[in-house]
Write a protein that holds these residues in place. Structure first.
Motif, PDB file in Angstrom:
ATOM      1  N   ASN A  10       8.912  -2.042   3.410  1.00 37.31           N
ATOM      2  CA  ASN A  10       8.033  -1.678   2.296  1.00 37.31           C
ATOM      3  C   ASN A  10       8.160  -0.216   1.874  1.00 37.31           C
ATOM      4  O   ASN A  10       8.135   0.093   0.683  1.00 37.31           O
ATOM      5  CB  ASN A  10       6.584  -1.992   2.647  1.00 37.31           C
ATOM      6  CG  ASN A  10       6.284  -3.459   2.487  1.00 37.31           C
ATOM      7  OD1 ASN A  10       6.785  -4.105   1.569  1.00 37.31           O
ATOM      8  ND2 ASN A  10       5.476  -4.009   3.391  1.00 37.31           N
ATOM      9  N   THR A  11       8.274   0.667   2.838  1.00 41.90           N
ATOM     10  CA  THR A  11       8.449   2.080   2.492  1.00 41.90           C
ATOM     11  C   THR A  11       9.712   2.255   1.657  1.00 41.90           C
ATOM     12  O   THR A  11       9.719   3.009   0.673  1.00 41.90           O
ATOM     13  CB  THR A  11       8.532   2.943   3.767  1.00 41.90           C
ATOM     14  OG1 THR A  11       7.300   2.811   4.476  1.00 41.90           O
ATOM     15  CG2 THR A  11       8.749   4.412   3.439  1.00 41.90           C
TER      16      THR A  11
ATOM     17  N   ALA B 187       7.200  -6.088   9.393  1.00 40.85           N
ATOM     18  CA  ALA B 187       6.727  -4.808   8.839  1.00 40.85           C
ATOM     19  C   ALA B 187       6.149  -3.906   9.919  1.00 40.85           C
ATOM     20  O   ALA B 187       6.199  -2.683   9.812  1.00 40.85           O
ATOM     21  CB  ALA B 187       5.673  -5.065   7.755  1.00 40.85           C
ATOM     22  N   ILE B 188       5.585  -4.501  10.966  1.00 43.01           N
ATOM     23  CA  ILE B 188       4.943  -3.695  12.020  1.00 43.01           C
ATOM     24  C   ILE B 188       5.682  -3.830  13.355  1.00 43.01           C
ATOM     25  O   ILE B 188       5.101  -3.661  14.418  1.00 43.01           O
ATOM     26  CB  ILE B 188       3.440  -4.040  12.163  1.00 43.01           C
ATOM     27  CG1 ILE B 188       3.211  -5.548  12.341  1.00 43.01           C
ATOM     28  CG2 ILE B 188       2.668  -3.520  10.959  1.00 43.01           C
ATOM     29  CD1 ILE B 188       1.747  -5.915  12.681  1.00 43.01           C
TER      30      ILE B 188
ATOM     31  N   GLU C 240       1.773 -10.808   3.189  1.00 45.01           N
ATOM     32  CA  GLU C 240       2.887 -10.962   4.126  1.00 45.01           C
ATOM     33  C   GLU C 240       2.337 -11.080   5.554  1.00 45.01           C
ATOM     34  O   GLU C 240       1.176 -10.712   5.806  1.00 45.01           O
ATOM     35  CB  GLU C 240       3.888  -9.826   3.970  1.00 45.01           C
ATOM     36  CG  GLU C 240       3.397  -8.453   4.338  1.00 45.01           C
ATOM     37  CD  GLU C 240       4.549  -7.439   4.310  1.00 45.01           C
ATOM     38  OE1 GLU C 240       5.342  -7.461   5.263  1.00 45.01           O
ATOM     39  OE2 GLU C 240       4.638  -6.649   3.355  1.00 45.01           O
TER      40      GLU C 240
ATOM     41  N   THR D 295      -2.047  -5.460   3.542  1.00 44.76           N
ATOM     42  CA  THR D 295      -1.192  -4.331   3.191  1.00 44.76           C
ATOM     43  C   THR D 295      -0.032  -4.651   2.252  1.00 44.76           C
ATOM     44  O   THR D 295       0.424  -3.776   1.514  1.00 44.76           O
ATOM     45  CB  THR D 295      -0.635  -3.743   4.490  1.00 44.76           C
ATOM     46  OG1 THR D 295      -0.205  -4.844   5.325  1.00 44.76           O
ATOM     47  CG2 THR D 295      -1.685  -2.946   5.238  1.00 44.76           C
TER      48      THR D 295
ATOM     49  N   SER E  59      12.721   2.650   7.450  1.00 41.99           N
ATOM     50  CA  SER E  59      11.737   1.669   6.999  1.00 41.99           C
ATOM     51  C   SER E  59      11.911   0.302   7.633  1.00 41.99           C
ATOM     52  O   SER E  59      13.022  -0.102   7.980  1.00 41.99           O
ATOM     53  CB  SER E  59      11.819   1.535   5.479  1.00 41.99           C
ATOM     54  OG  SER E  59      10.790   0.692   5.001  1.00 41.99           O
ATOM     55  N   THR E  60      10.772  -0.386   7.762  1.00 39.78           N
ATOM     56  CA  THR E  60      10.816  -1.815   8.064  1.00 39.78           C
ATOM     57  C   THR E  60      10.837  -2.610   6.751  1.00 39.78           C
ATOM     58  O   THR E  60      10.744  -3.830   6.767  1.00 39.78           O
ATOM     59  CB  THR E  60       9.613  -2.241   8.927  1.00 39.78           C
ATOM     60  OG1 THR E  60       8.403  -1.891   8.223  1.00 39.78           O
ATOM     61  CG2 THR E  60       9.613  -1.549  10.289  1.00 39.78           C
TER      62      THR E  60
ATOM     63  N   GLY F 194       1.217  -0.227  12.486  1.00 41.37           N
ATOM     64  CA  GLY F 194       2.633  -0.185  12.831  1.00 41.37           C
ATOM     65  C   GLY F 194       2.999   1.224  13.282  1.00 41.37           C
ATOM     66  O   GLY F 194       2.876   1.579  14.447  1.00 41.37           O
ATOM     67  N   ASN F 195       3.398   2.036  12.299  1.00 47.44           N
ATOM     68  CA  ASN F 195       3.709   3.437  12.607  1.00 47.44           C
ATOM     69  C   ASN F 195       2.426   4.266  12.680  1.00 47.44           C
ATOM     70  O   ASN F 195       2.465   5.452  12.951  1.00 47.44           O
ATOM     71  CB  ASN F 195       4.676   3.990  11.555  1.00 47.44           C
ATOM     72  CG  ASN F 195       5.589   5.063  12.102  1.00 47.44           C
ATOM     73  OD1 ASN F 195       5.865   5.117  13.301  1.00 47.44           O
ATOM     74  ND2 ASN F 195       6.032   5.944  11.230  1.00 47.44           N
ATOM     75  N   ALA F 196       1.310   3.634  12.367  1.00 45.73           N
ATOM     76  CA  ALA F 196      -0.052   4.158  12.548  1.00 45.73           C
ATOM     77  C   ALA F 196      -0.486   5.189  11.514  1.00 45.73           C
ATOM     78  O   ALA F 196      -1.507   5.851  11.666  1.00 45.73           O
ATOM     79  CB  ALA F 196      -0.247   4.708  13.966  1.00 45.73           C
ATOM     80  N   GLY F 197       0.253   5.286  10.414  1.00 43.14           N
ATOM     81  CA  GLY F 197      -0.136   6.206   9.346  1.00 43.14           C
ATOM     82  C   GLY F 197      -1.338   5.709   8.559  1.00 43.14           C
ATOM     83  O   GLY F 197      -2.257   6.473   8.241  1.00 43.14           O
ATOM     84  N   ASN F 198      -1.359   4.418   8.264  1.00 47.01           N
ATOM     85  CA  ASN F 198      -2.373   3.921   7.334  1.00 47.01           C
ATOM     86  C   ASN F 198      -3.772   3.946   7.937  1.00 47.01           C
ATOM     87  O   ASN F 198      -4.730   4.336   7.271  1.00 47.01           O
ATOM     88  CB  ASN F 198      -2.007   2.515   6.857  1.00 47.01           C
ATOM     89  CG  ASN F 198      -2.489   2.225   5.449  1.00 47.01           C
ATOM     90  OD1 ASN F 198      -2.657   3.150   4.645  1.00 47.01           O
ATOM     91  ND2 ASN F 198      -2.719   0.966   5.156  1.00 47.01           N
TER      92      ASN F 198
ATOM     93  N   PHE G   7       0.816  -1.222   0.000  1.00 44.92           N
ATOM     94  CA  PHE G   7       0.000   0.000   0.000  1.00 44.92           C
ATOM     95  C   PHE G   7       0.845   1.266   0.000  1.00 44.92           C
ATOM     96  O   PHE G   7       0.324   2.361  -0.246  1.00 44.92           O
ATOM     97  CB  PHE G   7      -0.912   0.017   1.232  1.00 44.92           C
ATOM     98  CG  PHE G   7      -0.185   0.279   2.534  1.00 44.92           C
ATOM     99  CD1 PHE G   7       0.407  -0.751   3.241  1.00 44.92           C
ATOM    100  CD2 PHE G   7      -0.086   1.566   3.046  1.00 44.92           C
ATOM    101  CE1 PHE G   7       1.084  -0.503   4.434  1.00 44.92           C
ATOM    102  CE2 PHE G   7       0.582   1.819   4.242  1.00 44.92           C
ATOM    103  CZ  PHE G   7       1.177   0.783   4.933  1.00 44.92           C
ATOM    104  N   LYS G   8       2.141   1.130   0.280  1.00 46.14           N
ATOM    105  CA  LYS G   8       2.994   2.320   0.369  1.00 46.14           C
ATOM    106  C   LYS G   8       2.998   3.112  -0.934  1.00 46.14           C
ATOM    107  O   LYS G   8       3.225   4.320  -0.924  1.00 46.14           O
ATOM    108  CB  LYS G   8       4.423   1.921   0.718  1.00 46.14           C
ATOM    109  CG  LYS G   8       4.557   1.117   1.983  1.00 46.14           C
ATOM    110  CD  LYS G   8       4.322   1.934   3.226  1.00 46.14           C
ATOM    111  CE  LYS G   8       4.455   1.065   4.463  1.00 46.14           C
ATOM    112  NZ  LYS G   8       4.275   1.794   5.706  1.00 46.14           N
TER     113      LYS G   8
ATOM    114  N   ILE H 263       7.280  -2.068  15.492  1.00 41.68           N
ATOM    115  CA  ILE H 263       7.447  -0.641  15.784  1.00 41.68           C
ATOM    116  C   ILE H 263       6.956  -0.385  17.209  1.00 41.68           C
ATOM    117  O   ILE H 263       5.861  -0.822  17.584  1.00 41.68           O
ATOM    118  CB  ILE H 263       6.651   0.199  14.755  1.00 41.68           C
ATOM    119  CG1 ILE H 263       7.290   0.048  13.360  1.00 41.68           C
ATOM    120  CG2 ILE H 263       6.596   1.673  15.168  1.00 41.68           C
ATOM    121  CD1 ILE H 263       6.548   0.685  12.229  1.00 41.68           C
TER     122      ILE H 263
END
Ligand code: F0G
Length: 359
Positions: free
Chosen positions: A96-97, A249-250, A296, A326, A93-94, A196-200, A69-70, A252
């Motif tokens: 994907n970014t 990926a998450i 994933e 994601t 990044s973990t 994860g970083n809570a953006g999505n 989704f990035k 964090i």
């Protein structure tokens, strides 16, 4: 033009498709790989706990150009960086970014710097960032440390930060909420998503509210965020200094968009809960083996969470749940291989093959 040709031609990438909702102008150079327009797939039989008459869908974001989704956020962030004349971008990044930033930066002719935790990035993601020509800097520290470093360096040097603290990232990512509504003809009752970083989760909530604001949908969904149990700062209400989970990926411990994510939870009457690595892996395998959908591990947290809540009688007949997947399963081939039966070696004879098939 035939109908088939017209259909092929139609999707112009998410900036063009949702231009009226995005902060772009005629002078924004759109950097796109035709991301977005991912399928919404109904799944059945994943768990006995899900009552009949509850419909579960997955938004298969692994089918974006770099497999996550990035790309939705990156088409916006890189286009705006190009508009502002940036020559280089940077992100922590973990995995994907970094893959997405590297691809879009390559397309825009920009340098891309990536800071990651050494040894913590799944193989598929690593290979992507490298082949797209990013400069990958591995540090002895986790994602949260890496994010602190890049935020600071972006203030000192002429490199644009493209983590989701860059507001254009969330603008792009909110289009996934638009698509879900366009695909269902209405908002779902529940939107389940890994955090994860809570953006999505913040981006989806923004998208749903905007669509409601212009009358494209008549209601808002309840937001259900899921963190891995060993990396659940929003559930525990504290920073987790050394997060641990197989869902890399998450992994964090100090999410940058904490405030927005908690607002999404509270405004929607939703929840942010934890799922164990075992629950995540169980959902990951069931999605692959029973629904034919390969995501994933981190992505499967959304489905694991729904299964868990279903077990507590959370859902009712007639409701529709969308789980966001994601990232693509190919991002982490090592985990897939470790989660399945190994291949069997047989003699190259018809007898051996016959025997093996019968067994
Ligand atoms: N799922 C996947 C596959 C991810 O890669 C990420 C985040 C998330 C979920 C969580 O999204 O951070 O917006 O809450 N990956 C980032 C990265 C951190 O660097 O690739 P979030």
């Amino acid at each position: 033009m035939t109908v088939a040709m017209e259909k092929q031609r139609r999707w112009p990438g998410l900036i063009e498709h949702y231009r009226e909702f995005l902060p772009v102008s005629d002078s924004t150079p759109v950097v796109t790989l035709l991301e977005g327009n991912t399928p919404l797939i109904e799944i059945t039989g994943i768990s006995e706990a899900i009552p009949k008459g509850v419909r579960v869908y997955v938004k298969y974001e692994g089918l974006n150009p770099t497999g996550s989704f990035k790309d939705r956020g990156m088409t916006m962030a890189i286009s705006k960086a190009a508009e502002e004349g940036a020559k280089a971008v940077i992100c922590a990044s973990t995995g994907n970014t970094s893959a997405s930033a590297a691809a879009y930066a390559a397309r825009a002719g920009m340098r891309c710097y990536v800071v990651v935790e050494g040894g913590a990035i799944a193989m598929g993601k690593l290979s992507q960032a490298l082949i797209h020509g990013a400069k990958m800097l591995s540090v002895d520290g986790n994602f949260d440390t890496a994010l602190r470093l890049v935020r600071e360096v972006a203030q000192r040097l002429p490199v644009k930060l493209v983590n989701s603290v860059n507001p254009y990232r969330l603008e792009g990512q909110k289009t996934a909420a638009f698509e879900v509504c366009d695909q269902l003809g209405e908002a779902p009752d529940f939107l389940a998503i890994p955090v994860g970083n809570a953006g999505n989760i913040s981006a989806y909530w923004k998208g749903f509210k905007e669509y409601r604001g212009v009358g494209r949908i008549g209601k808002l969904p309840v937001m259900l965020g899921f963190q891995a149990a060993g990396a659940a700062p929003l559930v525990e209400g504290r920073v987790i200094p050394s997060p641990k989970t197989i869902a890399t990926a998450i992994k964090i411990g100090d999410p940058a968009s904490r405030r927005l994510a908690l607002a999404a939870r509270d405004e929607s009457g939703g929840r942010i809960e934890a799922v164990s690595d075992e629950e995540i892996l169980d959902a990951y395998q069931k999605l692959a083996r029973m629904a034919g959908v390969f995501c994933e591990p981190a992505s499967a947290a959304s489905v694991a969470g729904v299964v868990k809540l279903a077990g507590k009688g959370f859902f009712q007949q007639g409701q529709r749940i969308v789980c966001v997947l994601t990232g693509h399963g190919l991002k982490d081939p090592d985990r897939a291989i470790a989660s399945a039966e190994p291949p069997v070696t047989i003699p190259a004879t018809i007898e051996a093959l016959t025997e093996a098939i019968k067994a």
